[in-house]
Write a protein that holds these residues in place. Structure first.
Motif, PDB file in Angstrom:
ATOM      1  N   ALA A 196     -17.292  -8.280 -16.740  1.00 42.00           N
ATOM      2  CA  ALA A 196     -17.903  -8.267 -15.407  1.00 42.00           C
ATOM      3  C   ALA A 196     -18.438  -9.658 -15.078  1.00 42.00           C
ATOM      4  CB  ALA A 196     -19.045  -7.252 -15.346  1.00 42.00           C
ATOM      5  N   GLU A 197     -18.465  -9.976 -13.806  1.00 41.83           N
ATOM      6  CA  GLU A 197     -19.114 -11.199 -13.327  1.00 41.83           C
ATOM      7  C   GLU A 197     -20.555 -10.801 -13.011  1.00 41.83           C
ATOM      8  OE1 GLU A 197     -19.004 -13.868  -9.341  1.00 41.83           O
ATOM      9  OE2 GLU A 197     -17.051 -13.326 -10.192  1.00 41.83           O
ATOM     10  N   VAL A 198     -21.497 -11.275 -13.822  1.00 39.18           N
ATOM     11  CA  VAL A 198     -22.874 -10.803 -13.744  1.00 39.18           C
ATOM     12  C   VAL A 198     -23.807 -11.915 -13.281  1.00 39.18           C
ATOM     13  CG1 VAL A 198     -24.793  -9.804 -15.071  1.00 39.18           C
ATOM     14  CG2 VAL A 198     -22.439  -9.168 -15.630  1.00 39.18           C
ATOM     15  N   ALA A 212     -25.990   1.065 -21.083  1.00 37.46           N
ATOM     16  CA  ALA A 212     -25.154  -0.061 -20.644  1.00 37.46           C
ATOM     17  C   ALA A 212     -23.670   0.257 -20.830  1.00 37.46           C
ATOM     18  CB  ALA A 212     -25.526  -1.334 -21.404  1.00 37.46           C
ATOM     19  N   THR A 213     -23.326   0.903 -21.920  1.00 38.54           N
ATOM     20  CA  THR A 213     -21.930   1.278 -22.176  1.00 38.54           C
ATOM     21  C   THR A 213     -21.440   2.243 -21.108  1.00 38.54           C
ATOM     22  OG1 THR A 213     -22.145   0.898 -24.552  1.00 38.54           O
ATOM     23  CG2 THR A 213     -20.368   2.376 -23.841  1.00 38.54           C
ATOM     24  N   GLY A 214     -22.271   3.215 -20.750  1.00 36.56           N
ATOM     25  CA  GLY A 214     -21.904   4.161 -19.704  1.00 36.56           C
ATOM     26  C   GLY A 214     -21.670   3.476 -18.364  1.00 36.56           C
ATOM     27  N   ILE A 215     -22.496   2.479 -18.065  1.00 40.00           N
ATOM     28  CA  ILE A 215     -22.325   1.728 -16.818  1.00 40.00           C
ATOM     29  C   ILE A 215     -21.003   0.961 -16.855  1.00 40.00           C
ATOM     30  CG2 ILE A 215     -23.197  -0.229 -15.480  1.00 40.00           C
ATOM     31  CD1 ILE A 215     -26.038   0.775 -16.199  1.00 40.00           C
ATOM     32  N   GLY A 216     -20.750   0.267 -17.946  1.00 36.68           N
ATOM     33  CA  GLY A 216     -19.489  -0.476 -18.080  1.00 36.68           C
ATOM     34  C   GLY A 216     -18.277   0.434 -17.969  1.00 36.68           C
ATOM     35  N   ASP A 217     -18.363   1.606 -18.585  1.00 37.47           N
ATOM     36  CA  ASP A 217     -17.261   2.568 -18.512  1.00 37.47           C
ATOM     37  C   ASP A 217     -17.048   3.036 -17.070  1.00 37.47           C
ATOM     38  OD1 ASP A 217     -16.998   2.317 -21.255  1.00 37.47           O
ATOM     39  OD2 ASP A 217     -17.905   4.275 -21.704  1.00 37.47           O
ATOM     40  N   SER A 218     -18.148   3.273 -16.344  1.00 38.95           N
ATOM     41  CA  SER A 218     -18.022   3.740 -14.957  1.00 38.95           C
ATOM     42  C   SER A 218     -17.398   2.680 -14.059  1.00 38.95           C
ATOM     43  CB  SER A 218     -19.379   4.168 -14.406  1.00 38.95           C
ATOM     44  OG  SER A 218     -20.184   3.049 -14.091  1.00 38.95           O
ATOM     45  N   LEU A 219     -17.536   1.409 -14.438  1.00 33.81           N
ATOM     46  CA  LEU A 219     -16.916   0.315 -13.689  1.00 33.81           C
ATOM     47  C   LEU A 219     -15.464   0.082 -14.106  1.00 33.81           C
ATOM     48  CD1 LEU A 219     -19.838  -2.288 -13.668  1.00 33.81           C
ATOM     49  CD2 LEU A 219     -18.810  -1.188 -11.659  1.00 33.81           C
ATOM     50  N   GLY A 220     -15.025   0.799 -15.122  1.00 33.43           N
ATOM     51  CA  GLY A 220     -13.662   0.623 -15.608  1.00 33.43           C
ATOM     52  C   GLY A 220     -13.478  -0.648 -16.405  1.00 33.43           C
ATOM     53  N   LEU A 221     -14.554  -1.147 -17.005  1.00 30.28           N
ATOM     54  CA  LEU A 221     -14.472  -2.380 -17.791  1.00 30.28           C
ATOM     55  C   LEU A 221     -13.860  -2.094 -19.152  1.00 30.28           C
ATOM     56  CD1 LEU A 221     -18.007  -3.874 -17.020  1.00 30.28           C
ATOM     57  CD2 LEU A 221     -15.830  -4.496 -15.958  1.00 30.28           C
ATOM     58  N   PRO A 222     -13.120  -3.054 -19.709  1.00 30.88           N
ATOM     59  CA  PRO A 222     -12.556  -2.864 -21.051  1.00 30.88           C
ATOM     60  C   PRO A 222     -13.681  -2.846 -22.094  1.00 30.88           C
ATOM     61  CG  PRO A 222     -12.204  -5.116 -20.302  1.00 30.88           C
ATOM     62  CD  PRO A 222     -12.787  -4.361 -19.146  1.00 30.88           C
ATOM     63  N   ALA A 223     -13.367  -2.321 -23.251  1.00 23.85           N
ATOM     64  CA  ALA A 223     -14.340  -2.290 -24.346  1.00 23.85           C
ATOM     65  C   ALA A 223     -14.761  -3.715 -24.695  1.00 23.85           C
ATOM     66  CB  ALA A 223     -13.743  -1.605 -25.560  1.00 23.85           C
ATOM     67  N   ALA A 224     -15.968  -3.846 -25.161  1.00 23.60           N
ATOM     68  CA  ALA A 224     -16.490  -5.167 -25.523  1.00 23.60           C
ATOM     69  C   ALA A 224     -15.741  -5.719 -26.730  1.00 23.60           C
ATOM     70  CB  ALA A 224     -17.982  -5.068 -25.844  1.00 23.60           C
ATOM     71  N   SER A 225     -15.490  -7.022 -26.702  1.00 26.96           N
ATOM     72  CA  SER A 225     -14.826  -7.665 -27.838  1.00 26.96           C
ATOM     73  C   SER A 225     -15.825  -7.932 -28.957  1.00 26.96           C
ATOM     74  CB  SER A 225     -14.172  -8.967 -27.398  1.00 26.96           C
ATOM     75  OG  SER A 225     -15.123  -9.829 -26.820  1.00 26.96           O
ATOM     76  N   THR A 226     -17.079  -8.081 -28.596  1.00 27.23           N
ATOM     77  CA  THR A 226     -18.163  -8.244 -29.558  1.00 27.23           C
ATOM     78  C   THR A 226     -19.299  -7.350 -29.102  1.00 27.23           C
ATOM     79  OG1 THR A 226     -19.188 -10.048 -28.319  1.00 27.23           O
ATOM     80  CG2 THR A 226     -17.605 -10.650 -30.039  1.00 27.23           C
ATOM     81  N   HIS A 227     -20.251  -7.133 -29.954  1.00 26.10           N
ATOM     82  CA  HIS A 227     -21.385  -6.301 -29.586  1.00 26.10           C
ATOM     83  C   HIS A 227     -22.606  -7.180 -29.381  1.00 26.10           C
ATOM     84  CE1 HIS A 227     -19.343  -2.524 -30.130  1.00 26.10           C
ATOM     85  NE2 HIS A 227     -18.830  -3.003 -31.248  1.00 26.10           N
ATOM     86  N   VAL A 228     -23.312  -6.894 -28.304  1.00 25.73           N
ATOM     87  CA  VAL A 228     -24.546  -7.606 -28.015  1.00 25.73           C
ATOM     88  C   VAL A 228     -25.587  -7.164 -29.045  1.00 25.73           C
ATOM     89  CG1 VAL A 228     -26.369  -7.933 -26.305  1.00 25.73           C
ATOM     90  CG2 VAL A 228     -24.008  -7.680 -25.567  1.00 25.73           C
ATOM     91  N   ILE A 277     -28.556  -5.869 -21.020  1.00 23.87           N
ATOM     92  CA  ILE A 277     -27.567  -5.163 -20.194  1.00 23.87           C
ATOM     93  C   ILE A 277     -26.603  -6.157 -19.561  1.00 23.87           C
ATOM     94  CG2 ILE A 277     -27.289  -3.764 -18.103  1.00 23.87           C
ATOM     95  CD1 ILE A 277     -30.030  -2.434 -18.935  1.00 23.87           C
ATOM     96  N   ALA A 278     -27.133  -7.250 -19.027  1.00 23.35           N
ATOM     97  CA  ALA A 278     -26.288  -8.272 -18.390  1.00 23.35           C
ATOM     98  C   ALA A 278     -25.301  -8.858 -19.395  1.00 23.35           C
ATOM     99  CB  ALA A 278     -27.154  -9.373 -17.783  1.00 23.35           C
ATOM    100  N   ALA A 279     -25.763  -9.169 -20.597  1.00 17.27           N
ATOM    101  CA  ALA A 279     -24.882  -9.736 -21.621  1.00 17.27           C
ATOM    102  C   ALA A 279     -23.805  -8.740 -22.032  1.00 17.27           C
ATOM    103  CB  ALA A 279     -25.702 -10.171 -22.838  1.00 17.27           C
ATOM    104  N   ASP A 280     -24.175  -7.476 -22.139  1.00 15.20           N
ATOM    105  CA  ASP A 280     -23.201  -6.453 -22.509  1.00 15.20           C
ATOM    106  C   ASP A 280     -22.104  -6.337 -21.455  1.00 15.20           C
ATOM    107  OD1 ASP A 280     -22.583  -4.075 -24.375  1.00 15.20           O
ATOM    108  OD2 ASP A 280     -22.582  -3.150 -22.378  1.00 15.20           O
ATOM    109  N   LEU A 281     -22.485  -6.289 -20.183  1.00 17.16           N
ATOM    110  CA  LEU A 281     -21.493  -6.161 -19.110  1.00 17.16           C
ATOM    111  C   LEU A 281     -20.644  -7.424 -18.977  1.00 17.16           C
ATOM    112  CD1 LEU A 281     -23.672  -4.293 -16.467  1.00 17.16           C
ATOM    113  CD2 LEU A 281     -21.887  -3.329 -17.943  1.00 17.16           C
TER     114      LEU A 281
END
Length: 183
Positions: free
Chosen positions: A34-36, A164-180, A25-29
């Motif tokens: 995100a600053e994790v 993890a994707t739902g959490i990132g979306d709720s934070l307004g984070l951009p889509a991942a450039s790579t997939h964990v 989850i941390a790597a995905d965010l």
């Protein structure tokens, strides 16, 4: 430009499954910008400096591990004022059959009380690793009766990725450039 979102990913593990999920989850965010800070609960920072706290624990006896319960108790007021997401790692989500599926969806009362005490926005349960070695005959029989069909790594990485994707979306984070990629 949106400000960097600060996220603490905190975990309590007994055999490593919860740590692996927290790392994922941390790597995905982090990949989404995100600053994790990833920390074992015994070394976890207070929640005040974070936009979100994600706390995961292994589930034993229908409760989080004592270290996770203690962290929540010590930081209850700050956590209640923060965006908190909780996850548990245990056998429930791996159970099949009519009884097992129903039991696997129930949030144990002690965990529900923790979730409610800090006004967590979400709680999700994931299966972990369950090895046959060292498990009593009584526990193995109960596992089978409740619909447990196999042993080993029972984690559903696509469900974890979705959470993890739902959490990132709720934070307004951009889509991942790579997939964990899971461990």
């Amino acid at each position: 430009m949106t400000p960097t979102r600060k996220v603490a990913v905190i975990y309590a593990t007994e055999q490593g499954s919860t740590r692996d999920i927290a790392e994922f989850i941390a790597a995905d965010l982090a990949d989404r910008g995100a600053e994790v800070q990833l920390r074992e609960v015994g070394y976890a920072p207070g929640p005040a400096d974070f936009d979100m706290v994600i706390l995961g624990s292994a589930i034993h006896n229908m409760d989080f591990l004592p270290a996770a319960v203690d962290y929540i108790g010590r930081n209850r007021a700050e956590l209640a004022a923060t965006d908190v997401r909780l996850f548990g790692v245990g056998l429930g989500p791996a159970l099949r059959g009519p009884v097992g599926r129903r039991l696997g969806r129930v949030v144990p009362k002690k965990i529900a009380a923790l979730r409610d005490a800090v006004r967590a926005r979400d709680y999700s349960a994931f299966a972990g690793i369950y090895e046959r070695r060292g498990v009593s005959r009584k526990a193995r029989t109960l596992y089978r009766l409740l619909g447990g069909g196999r042993y080993g790594d029972l984690r559903d990485w696509s469900a974890i990725q979705g959470w993890a994707t739902g959490i990132g979306d709720s934070l307004g984070l951009p889509a991942a450039s790579t997939h964990v990629i899971h461990p």
